[in-house]
Design a protein around this motif. Structure first.
Motif, short mmCIF file in Angstrom:
data_model
loop_
_atom_site.label_atom_id
_atom_site.label_comp_id
_atom_site.label_asym_id
_atom_site.label_seq_id
_atom_site.Cartn_x
_atom_site.Cartn_y
_atom_site.Cartn_z
N MET A 1 0.85 -1.20 0.00
CA MET A 1 0.00 0.00 0.00
C MET A 1 0.88 1.25 0.00
O MET A 1 1.92 1.29 0.64
CB MET A 1 -0.90 -0.02 1.24
N ALA A 2 0.46 2.27 -0.75
CA ALA A 2 1.24 3.50 -0.85
C ALA A 2 1.23 4.23 0.49
O ALA A 2 0.25 4.22 1.21
CB ALA A 2 0.66 4.39 -1.93
N SER A 3 2.35 4.87 0.80
CA SER A 3 2.44 5.60 2.06
C SER A 3 1.68 6.92 1.96
O SER A 3 1.49 7.47 0.89
CB SER A 3 3.91 5.88 2.40
N ASP A 4 1.22 7.41 3.12
CA ASP A 4 0.51 8.68 3.17
C ASP A 4 1.43 9.81 2.74
O ASP A 4 2.65 9.75 2.94
CB ASP A 4 -0.01 8.96 4.58
N LEU A 5 0.84 10.86 2.15
CA LEU A 5 1.61 12.05 1.79
C LEU A 5 1.85 12.88 3.04
O LEU A 5 1.04 12.90 3.96
CB LEU A 5 0.84 12.87 0.76
N ASP A 6 2.97 13.59 3.05
CA ASP A 6 3.30 14.45 4.18
C ASP A 6 2.25 15.55 4.29
O ASP A 6 2.10 16.38 3.39
CB ASP A 6 4.69 15.07 3.93
N PRO A 7 1.46 15.56 5.38
CA PRO A 7 0.37 16.54 5.50
C PRO A 7 0.85 17.98 5.63
O PRO A 7 0.07 18.91 5.44
CB PRO A 7 -0.37 16.09 6.76
N THR A 8 2.13 18.18 5.94
CA THR A 8 2.65 19.55 6.06
C THR A 8 2.96 20.15 4.70
O THR A 8 3.16 21.35 4.58
CB THR A 8 3.91 19.59 6.94
N PHE B 1 3.79 17.26 -7.00
CA PHE B 1 5.14 17.10 -7.53
C PHE B 1 5.71 15.73 -7.15
O PHE B 1 6.29 15.03 -7.98
CB PHE B 1 6.04 18.23 -7.00
N SER B 2 5.48 15.33 -5.91
CA SER B 2 5.93 14.03 -5.44
C SER B 2 5.28 12.90 -6.24
O SER B 2 5.95 11.95 -6.67
CB SER B 2 5.61 13.89 -3.95
N LEU B 3 3.99 12.99 -6.48
CA LEU B 3 3.27 11.96 -7.24
C LEU B 3 3.71 11.94 -8.70
O LEU B 3 3.89 10.86 -9.29
CB LEU B 3 1.76 12.19 -7.16
N GLN C 1 -7.33 10.10 -7.47
CA GLN C 1 -7.39 8.80 -6.78
C GLN C 1 -6.14 8.58 -5.92
O GLN C 1 -6.23 8.08 -4.81
CB GLN C 1 -7.55 7.67 -7.79
N GLN C 2 -4.97 8.97 -6.43
CA GLN C 2 -3.73 8.81 -5.66
C GLN C 2 -3.72 9.73 -4.44
O GLN C 2 -3.28 9.32 -3.36
CB GLN C 2 -2.52 9.10 -6.55
N LEU C 3 -4.19 10.96 -4.61
CA LEU C 3 -4.25 11.89 -3.47
C LEU C 3 -5.16 11.33 -2.39
O LEU C 3 -4.85 11.40 -1.20
CB LEU C 3 -4.74 13.26 -3.93
N ARG C 4 -6.28 10.77 -2.80
CA ARG C 4 -7.22 10.20 -1.83
C ARG C 4 -6.62 8.96 -1.16
O ARG C 4 -6.73 8.79 0.05
CB ARG C 4 -8.53 9.84 -2.52
N ALA C 5 -6.01 8.10 -1.97
CA ALA C 5 -5.44 6.86 -1.42
C ALA C 5 -4.32 7.16 -0.42
O ALA C 5 -4.14 6.43 0.55
CB ALA C 5 -4.91 5.98 -2.55
N ARG C 6 -3.60 8.26 -0.66
CA ARG C 6 -2.48 8.62 0.23
C ARG C 6 -2.89 9.65 1.27
O ARG C 6 -2.06 10.28 1.89
CB ARG C 6 -1.31 9.12 -0.61
N ARG C 7 -4.18 9.83 1.42
CA ARG C 7 -4.77 10.64 2.49
C ARG C 7 -4.33 12.10 2.49
O ARG C 7 -4.03 12.67 3.53
CB ARG C 7 -4.49 10.00 3.86
N SER C 8 -4.31 12.70 1.30
CA SER C 8 -4.04 14.14 1.23
C SER C 8 -5.18 14.88 1.90
O SER C 8 -6.35 14.58 1.68
CB SER C 8 -3.92 14.59 -0.23
N THR C 9 -4.84 15.87 2.71
CA THR C 9 -5.86 16.66 3.40
C THR C 9 -6.24 17.91 2.59
O THR C 9 -7.04 18.72 3.06
CB THR C 9 -5.35 17.10 4.79
N HIS C 10 -5.70 18.06 1.39
CA HIS C 10 -5.91 19.29 0.61
C HIS C 10 -7.08 19.21 -0.36
O HIS C 10 -7.42 20.22 -0.98
CB HIS C 10 -4.64 19.65 -0.16
#
Length: 198
Positions: A1-8, A16-18, A33-42
């Motif tokens: 499973m993909a790791s969460d994105l840095d929320p900061t 850019f990371s994706l 879909q990737q932002l959601r899967a990695r729990r982006s809060t933005h």
């Protein structure tokens, strides 16, 4: 499973990371879909079948993409290709006057008033204007606009149209919580475009 994105990180930095991981680029839908899967809060984590949620998610994504493109250009570090179907990082090439040209899409997405002031009724009007143009004889243009293919730099062909059709059906199919009326609009637009591009 993909790791969460840095929320900061800002959404532009998360994108850019994706995009650095996607060597061949990806679509807007894949990025969401990737932002959601990695729990982006933005971005909103609500159903994209709600037209206003879909508009706001799309707007936030493209606002961040244009901000990222401007920053990469200023740093002379990369070029970001942004289109309705394909988003991809490319190596920086000097001597391109691309950002000096007026870009109405860039201006639209960088103006946050469009996010704050667009209501559900405004989104409904955009869809209604699509059907009005269809009935008024401008069906080809209306169908291309619905598919967001009306402003591509490269010529539109049937393969591009079919790819976009599959993306839109995947996003709006009622079996996945989508809207039947939106799917009917997509199917009608596809029927029209097949007549012009087959």
């Amino acid at each position: 499973m993909a790791s969460d994105l840095d929320p900061t990180l800002d959404l532009a930095d998360q994108l850019f990371s994706l995009l650095r991981e996607a060597n061949d680029g990806c679509s807007e839908y894949q990025l969401i879909q990737q932002l959601r899967a990695r729990r982006s809060t933005h971005i909103p984590h609500l159903s994209l079948t709600d037209r206003l949620v879909l508009f706001r998610t799309h707007f936030l994504l493209f606002n961040a993409l244009y901000r990222l493109r401007d920053r990469l250009w200023e740093e002379s570090s990369a070029h970001l290709e942004i289109s309705a179907l394909h988003i991809q990082l490319h190596p920086y090439q000097s001597g391109t006057a691309e950002l000096s040209e007026q870009d109405p899409l860039r201006e639209y997405y960088l103006d946050m008033r469009h996010l704050r002031e667009t209501t559900e009724q405004d989104v409904e009007k955009l869809l209604a204007s699509f059907w009005t143009r269809m009935q008024g004889g401008d069906e080809k243009r209306a169908a291309l606009e619905l598919f967001e293919l009306d402003r591509l730099d490269e010529p539109v062909n049937l393969a591009t149209i079919k790819l976009r059709y599959r993306q839109l059906v995947s996003l709006h199919h009622p079996d996945r919580g989508g809207s039947t009326s939106r799917l009917q609009s997509i199917n009608r637009a596809m029927e029209i475009l097949q007549r012009y591009y087959t």
